[in-house]
Enzyme design. Structure first.
Site, PDB file in Angstrom:
ATOM      1  N   LYS A  12      -2.126  -1.927   5.775  1.00 35.36           N
ATOM      2  CA  LYS A  12      -2.636  -2.693   6.920  1.00 35.36           C
ATOM      3  C   LYS A  12      -3.641  -3.771   6.481  1.00 35.36           C
ATOM      4  O   LYS A  12      -3.711  -4.833   7.099  1.00 35.36           O
ATOM      5  CB  LYS A  12      -3.256  -1.746   7.959  1.00 35.36           C
ATOM      6  CG  LYS A  12      -2.231  -0.853   8.647  1.00 35.36           C
ATOM      7  CD  LYS A  12      -1.322  -1.660   9.579  1.00 35.36           C
ATOM      8  CE  LYS A  12      -0.322  -0.780  10.295  1.00 35.36           C
ATOM      9  NZ  LYS A  12       0.575  -1.543  11.191  1.00 35.36           N
ATOM     10  N   ASP A  62      16.403  -2.440  11.600  1.00 40.73           N
ATOM     11  CA  ASP A  62      15.562  -1.681  10.678  1.00 40.73           C
ATOM     12  C   ASP A  62      14.802  -2.711   9.857  1.00 40.73           C
ATOM     13  O   ASP A  62      15.415  -3.485   9.114  1.00 40.73           O
ATOM     14  CB  ASP A  62      16.466  -0.819   9.784  1.00 40.73           C
ATOM     15  CG  ASP A  62      15.682  -0.032   8.743  1.00 40.73           C
ATOM     16  OD1 ASP A  62      14.490  -0.344   8.519  1.00 40.73           O
ATOM     17  OD2 ASP A  62      16.256   0.891   8.132  1.00 40.73           O
ATOM     18  N   SER A  84      -4.444  -2.861  12.886  1.00 36.53           N
ATOM     19  CA  SER A  84      -5.124  -1.575  13.022  1.00 36.53           C
ATOM     20  C   SER A  84      -6.561  -1.689  12.512  1.00 36.53           C
ATOM     21  O   SER A  84      -6.841  -2.471  11.604  1.00 36.53           O
ATOM     22  CB  SER A  84      -4.377  -0.537  12.184  1.00 36.53           C
ATOM     23  OG  SER A  84      -5.113   0.658  12.097  1.00 36.53           O
ATOM     24  N   TYR A 121      -2.010   3.936   3.849  1.00 33.53           N
ATOM     25  CA  TYR A 121      -1.841   3.300   5.167  1.00 33.53           C
ATOM     26  C   TYR A 121      -2.799   2.112   5.288  1.00 33.53           C
ATOM     27  O   TYR A 121      -2.397   1.012   5.679  1.00 33.53           O
ATOM     28  CB  TYR A 121      -2.102   4.319   6.284  1.00 33.53           C
ATOM     29  CG  TYR A 121      -2.037   3.710   7.674  1.00 33.53           C
ATOM     30  CD1 TYR A 121      -0.817   3.324   8.222  1.00 33.53           C
ATOM     31  CD2 TYR A 121      -3.197   3.519   8.425  1.00 33.53           C
ATOM     32  CE1 TYR A 121      -0.759   2.751   9.490  1.00 33.53           C
ATOM     33  CE2 TYR A 121      -3.145   2.954   9.694  1.00 33.53           C
ATOM     34  CZ  TYR A 121      -1.922   2.574  10.227  1.00 33.53           C
ATOM     35  OH  TYR A 121      -1.863   2.000  11.479  1.00 33.53           O
TER      36      TYR A 121
HETATM   37  P1  NAD Z   1       4.995   4.940  17.250  1.00 32.91           P
HETATM   38  O1  NAD Z   1       5.274   5.850  16.115  1.00 32.91           O
HETATM   39  O2  NAD Z   1       5.247   5.429  18.632  1.00 32.91           O
HETATM   40  O3  NAD Z   1       5.799   3.561  17.090  1.00 32.91           O
HETATM   41  C1  NAD Z   1       6.127   2.996  15.856  1.00 32.91           C
HETATM   42  C2  NAD Z   1       7.568   2.537  15.940  1.00 32.91           C
HETATM   43  O4  NAD Z   1       7.969   1.930  14.706  1.00 32.91           O
HETATM   44  C3  NAD Z   1       8.505   3.711  16.189  1.00 32.91           C
HETATM   45  O5  NAD Z   1       9.295   3.424  17.319  1.00 32.91           O
HETATM   46  C4  NAD Z   1       9.313   3.791  14.925  1.00 32.91           C
HETATM   47  O6  NAD Z   1      10.630   4.229  15.146  1.00 32.91           O
HETATM   48  C5  NAD Z   1       9.280   2.344  14.471  1.00 32.91           C
HETATM   49  N1  NAD Z   1       9.695   2.202  13.071  1.00 32.91           N
HETATM   50  C6  NAD Z   1       9.340   2.953  11.991  1.00 32.91           C
HETATM   51  N2  NAD Z   1      10.003   2.547  10.892  1.00 32.91           N
HETATM   52  C7  NAD Z   1      10.802   1.515  11.291  1.00 32.91           C
HETATM   53  C8  NAD Z   1      11.743   0.680  10.633  1.00 32.91           C
HETATM   54  N3  NAD Z   1      12.014   0.833   9.331  1.00 32.91           N
HETATM   55  N4  NAD Z   1      12.361  -0.290  11.350  1.00 32.91           N
HETATM   56  C9  NAD Z   1      12.118  -0.448  12.659  1.00 32.91           C
HETATM   57  N5  NAD Z   1      11.259   0.320  13.346  1.00 32.91           N
HETATM   58  C10 NAD Z   1      10.616   1.287  12.664  1.00 32.91           C
HETATM   59  O7  NAD Z   1       3.491   4.499  17.081  1.00 32.91           O
HETATM   60  P2  NAD Z   1       2.679   3.242  17.691  1.00 32.91           P
HETATM   61  O8  NAD Z   1       1.300   3.702  17.785  1.00 32.91           O
HETATM   62  O9  NAD Z   1       3.336   2.689  18.879  1.00 32.91           O
HETATM   63  O10 NAD Z   1       2.772   2.226  16.468  1.00 32.91           O
HETATM   64  C11 NAD Z   1       3.018   0.850  16.622  1.00 32.91           C
HETATM   65  C12 NAD Z   1       2.154   0.066  15.654  1.00 32.91           C
HETATM   66  O11 NAD Z   1       0.797   0.257  16.023  1.00 32.91           O
HETATM   67  C13 NAD Z   1       2.254   0.504  14.188  1.00 32.91           C
HETATM   68  O12 NAD Z   1       2.343  -0.651  13.378  1.00 32.91           O
HETATM   69  C14 NAD Z   1       0.948   1.233  13.950  1.00 32.91           C
HETATM   70  O13 NAD Z   1       0.542   1.144  12.612  1.00 32.91           O
HETATM   71  C15 NAD Z   1       0.031   0.473  14.880  1.00 32.91           C
HETATM   72  N6  NAD Z   1      -1.194   1.198  15.222  1.00 32.91           N
HETATM   73  C16 NAD Z   1      -1.139   2.387  15.901  1.00 32.91           C
HETATM   74  C17 NAD Z   1      -2.315   3.061  16.203  1.00 32.91           C
HETATM   75  C18 NAD Z   1      -2.317   4.382  16.948  1.00 32.91           C
HETATM   76  O14 NAD Z   1      -3.349   5.041  16.979  1.00 32.91           O
HETATM   77  N7  NAD Z   1      -1.245   4.795  17.564  1.00 32.91           N
HETATM   78  C19 NAD Z   1      -3.547   2.526  15.814  1.00 32.91           C
HETATM   79  C20 NAD Z   1      -3.578   1.317  15.149  1.00 32.91           C
HETATM   80  C21 NAD Z   1      -2.390   0.659  14.870  1.00 32.91           C
END
Ligand code: NAD
Length: 289
Positions: free
Chosen positions: A157, A63, A140, A153
C-alpha cells in the site's frame, strides 16, 4: 451522456457498495462496469441491484493479476472508453514476517501493487488520448503508516502511494485526475478474505514467545478496532462520490474526515521515533481502551 465507470473487486465490500450506489444514481449519471475476478460471486451484487435497469450496470470478469483478463474486460466496454477508473481490488496478509512464504508475499504484491498498476496501464492511453479521466484508488492507512504484523500489506500500500503520486504529477498535463481514498478499518469481507496466520497454526510453532505474545495482543486490538471503530461501506462510498463529483478532485481523501492523528504525528516528526513508540503503545499496552 453517461459517465463510464469501471471498478475492480466488486464481488464484496467497498467495490460492491460503490458499484451499487453509482448504478442506482437517481439521475442515471453513470454507466458502471462492475468487474470481479470470479463471476460465480456475482449473486450478491445482482441481489442489490435487482430493480435496476440494465442500462446503468454491467458485470464483467476481470482478474487484476492477469493482463489478458484486463484487456478482455476493456474490450467489452461498449462505449469504448472509461471516464472513471476505480482500482479497488486488494487483499491483506497478516502475521509475523518470518513465517510469510515468498509465494504469499508475491501474491499480495501481484494483486495490490501490480494489479493496480496494470489496470491503470490498460486504461491510461485512452484517457490520455481523450485528454480527460479520473483514476481513483482505494488507499489504506496502512499505505501511510506502518502497522505491526502487516509488513508486506503495508509495503504494497505504501508502494501504491508512490506510484499514484508520481503519476498524478505527469497526468496534470493531460487533465487526468488521480485520487486516493484513504480508508481506516471498514466493515467488509476484508478480514475474512485476508491471508492470516492463526495463533494455533503449525507455522507459528517456530516463532519466539515474545512475538507470539505481541501478535495475540495485536489480534485483540485489531478485533476491537474493527468492532468499535470500523466505518461502513456507505461512508466510504460517500467519499468516493465527493471525489468523483468534484470539478477539481484532491489527490488524497481521508474517509474519517481528517488525517488520522498518528499519521499527523508521523508527518510532524520526520525522525519517526515518536510515531513508532506511539503506535506500539496503542497496539500493545495492556491498559488500552
Ligand atoms: P473485500 O475483501 O470485501 O474486497 C476486496 C475485493 O477484491 C474482493 O471482492 C476480492 O474478490 C477482490 N480481489 C482480490 N483479488 C483480486 C484479483 N486478483 N482480481 C480482482 N479482484 C480481486 O475488502 P474491502 O475492504 O472491500 O477491500 C477493498 C479495498 O479496500 C482493498 O484494496 C483494501 O486493501 C482496501 N482497504 C480496506 C480496508 C478495510 O478495513 N476493509 C481498510 C483500508 C483499505
Amino acid at each position: 451522456e453517461k459517465k463510464v465507470v469501471l471498478i475492480t473487486g466488486c464481488s464484496s465490500g467497498i467495490g460492491l457498495s460503490l458499484a451499487v450506489r453509482l448504478a442506482s444514481d437517481p439521475d442515471k449519471t453513470f454507466k458502471v462496469y462492475a468487474t470481479m475476478r470470479n463471476l460465480a460471486k456475482k449473486e450478491r451484487l445482482i441481489e442489490c441491484v435487482k430493480s435496476l435497469h440494465k442500462d446503468t450496470l454491467d458485470i464483467l470478469q476481470m482478474d487484476v493479476t492477469s493482463w489478458q483478463s484486463i484487456l478482455d474486460a476493456r474490450d467489452r466496454v461498449v462505449e469504448k472508453r472509461v471516464d472513471i477508473l476505480v482500482c479497488n481490488a486488494g487483499v491483506g496478509l497478516m502475521g509475523p514476517l518470518e513465517v510469510q512464504s515468498l509465494d504469499s508475499m508475491r501474491q499480495i504484491l501481484e494483486v495490490n501493487l501490480f494489479g493496480t498498476i496494470q489496470t491503470i496501464q490498460a486504461f491510461l492511453p485512452g484517457m490520455k488520448a481523450r485528454g480527460q479521466g479520473h483514476i481513483l484508488v482505494t488507499g489504506s492507512t496502512g499505505g501511510l503508516q506502518g502497522l505491526p504484523f502487516n509488513e508486506v500489506y503495508c509495503a504494497s500500500k505504501f508502494a501504491i502511494e508512490g506510484a499514484c503520486e508520481s503519476l498524478a504529477i505527469l497526468l496534470q498535463h493531460f487533465n487526468i485526475h488521480v485520487s486516493l481514498v484513504e480508508c481506516g478499518p471498514v466493515n467488509t469481507d476484508f478480514l475474512v478474505n485476508l491471508q492470516k496466520a492463526e495463533l494455533g497454526d503449525t507455522s507459528l510453532q517456530q516463532v519466539d514467545d515474545l512475538t507470539l505474545n505481541l501478535y495475540e495482543k495485536y489480534l485483540q486490538h485489531c478485533g476491537s478496532v474493527f468492532q468499535n471503530a470500523a466505518q461502513d461501506t456507505e461512508d466510504i462510498v460517500k467519499v468516493f462520490l465527493e471525489a468523483i463529483q468534484s470539478p477539481s478532485p484532491a489527490f488524497r481523501y481521508f474517509t474519517s474526515g481528517d488525517v488520522p492523528p498518528l499519521t499527523k504525528l508521523k508527518a510532524t516528526e520526520p525522525g519517526g521515533s515518536r510515531y513508532i513508540s506511539a503506535l506500539s503503545k496503542t497496539m500493545f499496552s495492556s491498559e488500552e481502551q
